[in-house]
Design a protein around this motif. Structure first.
Motif, mmCIF file in Angstrom:
data_model
loop_
_atom_site.group_PDB
_atom_site.id
_atom_site.type_symbol
_atom_site.label_atom_id
_atom_site.label_comp_id
_atom_site.label_asym_id
_atom_site.label_seq_id
_atom_site.Cartn_x
_atom_site.Cartn_y
_atom_site.Cartn_z
ATOM 1 N N TRP A 221 0.866 -1.194 0.000
ATOM 2 C CA TRP A 221 0.000 0.000 0.000
ATOM 3 C C TRP A 221 0.895 1.233 0.000
ATOM 4 O O TRP A 221 1.017 1.937 1.014
ATOM 5 C CB TRP A 221 -0.910 -0.029 1.238
ATOM 6 N N PRO A 222 1.529 1.510 -1.147
ATOM 7 C CA PRO A 222 2.559 2.554 -1.177
ATOM 8 C C PRO A 222 2.035 3.904 -0.713
ATOM 9 O O PRO A 222 0.948 4.322 -1.109
ATOM 10 C CB PRO A 222 2.964 2.617 -2.649
ATOM 11 N N GLU A 223 2.829 4.511 0.116
ATOM 12 C CA GLU A 223 2.582 5.875 0.588
ATOM 13 C C GLU A 223 1.245 6.051 1.295
ATOM 14 O O GLU A 223 0.687 7.142 1.325
ATOM 15 C CB GLU A 223 2.733 6.876 -0.571
ATOM 16 N N SER A 224 0.691 4.939 1.818
ATOM 17 C CA SER A 224 -0.500 5.086 2.644
ATOM 18 C C SER A 224 -0.053 5.005 4.106
ATOM 19 O O SER A 224 0.939 4.354 4.413
ATOM 20 C CB SER A 224 -1.514 3.986 2.334
ATOM 21 N N GLY B 161 2.532 7.600 13.379
ATOM 22 C CA GLY B 161 2.558 9.053 13.290
ATOM 23 C C GLY B 161 3.362 9.738 14.385
ATOM 24 O O GLY B 161 3.641 10.931 14.286
ATOM 25 N N PHE B 162 3.756 8.977 15.410
ATOM 26 C CA PHE B 162 4.474 9.618 16.516
ATOM 27 C C PHE B 162 5.907 9.999 16.134
ATOM 28 O O PHE B 162 6.547 10.790 16.821
ATOM 29 C CB PHE B 162 4.477 8.699 17.748
ATOM 30 N N ILE B 163 6.401 9.418 15.033
ATOM 31 C CA ILE B 163 7.771 9.744 14.613
ATOM 32 C C ILE B 163 7.728 11.037 13.801
ATOM 33 O O ILE B 163 6.863 11.240 12.966
ATOM 34 C CB ILE B 163 8.371 8.590 13.787
ATOM 35 N N SER B 164 8.726 11.894 14.059
ATOM 36 C CA SER B 164 8.650 13.236 13.487
ATOM 37 C C SER B 164 9.134 13.260 12.043
ATOM 38 O O SER B 164 9.830 12.356 11.578
ATOM 39 C CB SER B 164 9.499 14.180 14.340
ATOM 40 N N TYR C 218 6.102 10.975 7.582
ATOM 41 C CA TYR C 218 5.177 12.082 7.367
ATOM 42 C C TYR C 218 3.834 11.769 8.018
ATOM 43 O O TYR C 218 3.364 10.628 7.948
ATOM 44 C CB TYR C 218 5.008 12.360 5.876
ATOM 45 N N PRO C 219 3.225 12.772 8.663
ATOM 46 C CA PRO C 219 1.995 12.495 9.403
ATOM 47 C C PRO C 219 0.834 12.141 8.478
ATOM 48 O O PRO C 219 0.692 12.705 7.398
ATOM 49 C CB PRO C 219 1.718 13.807 10.144
ATOM 50 N N GLY D 173 -3.359 9.416 13.493
ATOM 51 C CA GLY D 173 -2.111 9.005 14.127
ATOM 52 C C GLY D 173 -1.254 8.097 13.268
ATOM 53 O O GLY D 173 -0.266 7.544 13.729
ATOM 54 N N GLY D 174 -1.648 7.936 12.009
ATOM 55 C CA GLY D 174 -0.835 7.121 11.106
ATOM 56 C C GLY D 174 0.370 7.896 10.615
ATOM 57 O O GLY D 174 0.473 9.105 10.811
ATOM 58 N N GLY D 175 1.295 7.180 9.982
ATOM 59 C CA GLY D 175 2.483 7.838 9.456
ATOM 60 C C GLY D 175 2.856 7.267 8.099
ATOM 61 O O GLY D 175 2.769 6.060 7.891
#
Lengths: 586, 221
Positions: A60-63, A69-72, A77-78, A82-84
């Motif tokens: 699932w590229p770039e999803s 999401g906690f990683i900066s 990327y947020p 809360g996903g990243g």
């Protein structure tokens, strides 16, 4: 040799050791083996999570990945809820670190570190390793190398992103990857890891040569010990080459030298030659212990002598010898002189022969046996099944013309996962088999069987379709397969593979749960629960520091199962049943 | 699985593909043989009360047989591979059609000879990522890289060659069918590796002359 065993035996009767000298800075090979196991299992979880993230991106590229999401930024990327989202640079770091961790911090510490340490002295009837302090140092230098490697996740720029093969010039200049300290730390950690393995190798070789119990001739050693002995020799000879190459790479990056940089007169292919001169023996460093352990388990649970003991030992020696002259098959299309490619194809085809002998001899061992499908046996059979596929797929890339097409595609990824990730089956087999001797308790067999079935199905679900992708031309190490028109029609397989990989990862909870539950609450183990012949089962459970109450005397080889001389179907190596057997034992 | 090989439009690709098929049949047969035997043994020789395993340490004749047969097959495969490999990689057929491909993060720079008919001079005509060639013409590629290692991969032509900084590597292909074929980089070359790709446009002779007249000749004058 018996003197040193006695000396260590006496050492074991000292006052009760403190917590620190027992669990932390232990000199006991059994405790050092356990330490390697815990570190290796921790790293296995980290390496596995990295693989799941790689697979997520490919399906699932770039999803957004849930919970990431906690990683900066810029590492992740947020996304919503809360996903990243994994950016390309992070993706490259993920597969680089996945491979590095799995090879150097999981398979090596467990197969070589844990089982080398735990089994060599016990199986040859020695009280400990030849150099217990060096052994302790080997573990601690290895542990520090792991800390250095993990610390690279937290430096600006992130960890190394140039692939585990670290090809120059990509790895030789920070501007090419944008990774400065991550790559430095990768180099330093691998150098430390090499020093750790080198200390272990010297110890293993010395122990096997000098400390075998009376009667334990080389050709009475279990194949596990043979495999670890040969592995140690390969480590001793291969690692200095990697260390030298890493030092040159570090100088290129930090001191302005140009070993691998053409603008200063260097040669990028020099890195590949040095890396693979180490790297191909390394493959056998990883797989030989798995072969040795599998041989022992197949014989034990078939209740039958190993088929062709000498052929098994000599084929491992042949593989080890040939492993020094096949490295160029990683470089067929690198720009290396194509005539050299022809030569390396020939040697590569030759090395397939001893591997074939091993598979056929394993079959021969099963033939006519009385097969007990215990959990360790199932995993050992799983290793054979995977090694068969991995070995056969290797023939495709050995043929130079075929390699033109499949090189750097998912066919290669499928191949080396069947071989290297397939080792995990031997690893699990060994943990289930020796757990009663290591931790004095039994693991739960039902949970073990569930773990096997799930792992076997989803391992094949994850890795077999990669052959199809590779045949379709799907390159490895690409961030987004949907950027390519010729790959897009195959995308359903990428999704299938990712689901299999995610379930494969989740299935390992059956192992972890079983392992830790059994550690504290498993059924107390008997001294020889599998009715096996090798010496570690003659040692008391728990084995004291010094292992044996009296130094064992060895009367026969390790595979006297279903011998007509006794009514039981096993005959331990150190059991004295009269003068006639000593002469008959091979 | 076999249908999954991309369509082959090169002159030498069928030799690679037939070697692939041959190895596929040999390995598939071996896989089936070993797997069937293994499953059969596991069922037939499962532990049963009252039956004891055969006490047997091996059989030298059998071991010689299963050493010699794989060795013979592998040696034959080696020799079958040698000539195809030599044809593709060790020789470049004579041709008057030469292009230069310079890989850099993250593009293929394509150069055609200018009016002087020579590559590597100031009048070279340059393009980004698009290669135009006529069919049935041997194309000699001068492959270079300015930064890291890249790999020039054209799946439909069974063509792959690494581009190494500091070197010029000679390679060649000849396309048999007009069309537009994807041209990805196959060696990890940095954060932009994925998506580093171009297109190979294979034209009929007339179409190529038209393209060349529009794109190569005017710039050369």
């Amino acid at each position: 040799m018996s003197e040193s065993a006695v000396a260590h035996g006496a050492h074991g009767q000292h006052a009760k050791p403190s917590f620190i000298s027992h669990y932390i800075f232990s000199l006991d090979h059994k405790m050092i083996g356990r330490q390697f196991l815990f570190v290796g299992l921790l790293m296995l979880m980290i390496g596995g999570i990295l693989a799941m993230l790689v697979r997520w991106q490919l399906a699932w590229p770039e999803s957004p990945v849930p919970g990431l999401g906690f990683i900066s930024e810029p590492y992740i990327y947020p996304g919503p809820n809360g996903g990243g989202i994994i950016p390309p640079q992070t993706y490259n770091a993920l597969f680089t670190m996945h491979a590095t961790i799995m090879i150097f911090f999981v398979v090596m510490p467990i197969m070589v570190g844990t089982f080398g340490n735990f089994l060599i002295p016990l199986m040859i009837g020695a009280g400990d390793m030849a150099f217990p302090k060096l052994n302790m140092l080997s573990f601690w230098v290895g542990a520090i190398s792991g800390v250095v490697m993990l610390s690279s996740f937290f430096v600006p720029g992130g960890p190394a992103a140039g692939g585990w093969t670290g090809y120059a010039t990509l790895s030789a200049k920070a501007q090419y990857t944008g990774v400065e300290w991550g790559q430095h730390l990768w180099i330093i950690a691998l150098m430390l890891n090499g020093v750790s393995s080198l200390m272990g190798a010297i110890n293993y070789i010395t122990t096997v040569v000098n400390m075998r119990a009376p009667g334990m001739g080389y050709f009475r050693m279990p194949l596990t010990v043979w495999s670890l002995f040969i592995t140690a020799i390969l480590l001793l000879l291969a690692l200095p080459v990697l260390t030298a190459a890493l030092a040159m790479l570090l100088f290129d990056r930090m001191a302005g030298t140009s070993f691998f940089l053409p603008e200063g007169g260097g040669e990028p292919l020099l890195w590949q030659h040095m890396f693979w001169f180490f790297g191909h023996p390394e493959v056998y460093i990883l797989v030989l212990p798995a072969m040795g352990i599998t041989s022992d388990l197949l014989s034990t649970f078939s209740r039958k002598p190993i088929f062709g003991y000498h052929a098994m030992a000599f084929s491992m020696i042949a593989i080890a010898g040939l492993s020094w002259i096949v490295w160029g098959h990683h470089m067929f299309i690198s720009g290396m002189n194509p005539l050299l490619g022809t030569a390396f194809m020939m040697t590569t085809m030759v090395i397939a022969v001893p591997s074939a002998i091993k598979v056929f001899n394993w079959l021969g061992t099963l033939w006519g046996g009385s097969i007990r499908l215990t959990v360790p046996m199932l995993f050992a059979l799983g290793f054979v099944s995977n090694f068969l596929i991995g070995g056969l797929s290797g023939i495709f890339m050995a043929s130079t013309p075929v390699d033109i097409f499949i090189h750097d595609t998912y066919f290669i990824v499928a191949h080396f996962h069947y071989v290297v990730a397939g080792i995990i089956f031997a690893l699990f087999a060994a943990v289930y088999y020796w757990f009663p001797k290591m931790f004095y308790r039994n693991m739960n067999q039902t949970l073990g069987k569930v773990h096997f079935v799930l792992t076997y199905i989803f391992f094949n679900g994850a890795f077999f379709p990669m052959h199809f992708l590779g045949v379709g031309g799907h390159m490895r190490r690409i961030y987004n397969p949907l950027q390519y028109e010729f790959i897009t029609p195959m995308h359903d397989w990428n999704i299938f593979i990712t689901w299999s990989a995610l379930i494969l990862g989740a299935s390992q909870l059956f192992f972890l749960g079983n392992f830790f539950w059994s550690l504290f609450a498993g059924k107390k183990a008997e001294q020889n629960p599998w009715q096996a012949n090798t010496l570690e089962w003659s040692a008391p459970t728990p084995a004291p520091h010094g292992n044996f109450l009296t130094t064992p005397t060895v009367y026969r080889g390790p595979y006297e199962y279903s011998s007509p001389e006794v009514t039981e179907d096993w005959l331990p190596q150190d059991k004295d049943i009269g003068a006639s057997t000593a002469a008959k034992a091979h | 699985m076999l249908r999954w090989l991309p369509e082959d439009v090169s002159t030498y690709g069928h030799e690679i593909d037939s070697l692939f098929y041959l190895i596929y049949y040999i390995t598939a047969a071996t896989f089936v043989l070993v797997t069937v035997l293994m499953i059969w043994f596991l069922i037939k020789y499962r532990e049963q009360p009252g039956r004891r395993a055969i006490y047997n340490h091996g059989n030298t004749t059998l071991e010689i047989i299963w050493t010699v047969i794989p060795a013979a097959i592998l040696i034959v495969l080696s020799f079958m591979s040698v000539s195809t490999w030599a044809k593709i990689k060790r020789t470049v057929p004579p041709t008057d059609f030469e292009i230069q491909v310079t890989a850099k993060q993250f593009n293929w720079d394509i150069a055609y000879p200018g009016a002087d008919g020579k590559l590597g001079t100031d009048d070279d005509v340059k393009f980004d990522n698009d290669v135009h060639v006529p069919i049935n013409k041997v194309v000699r590629v001068h492959l270079k890289s300015t930064d890291v290692i890249h790999s020039f991969f054209i799946p439909n032509l069974r063509f792959k060659q690494d581009a190494v900084p500091g070197r010029t590597i000679m390679a060649w292909f000849e396309a048999k069918k007009p069309g537009k074929y994807e041209l990805p980089c196959a060696e990890l070359c940095g954060f932009g590796h994925s998506g580093m790709k171009g297109w190979l446009h294979v034209h009929s002779v007339e179409d190529y002359q038209k393209w060349a007249a529009e794109n190569l000749a005017p710039k050369a004058q």
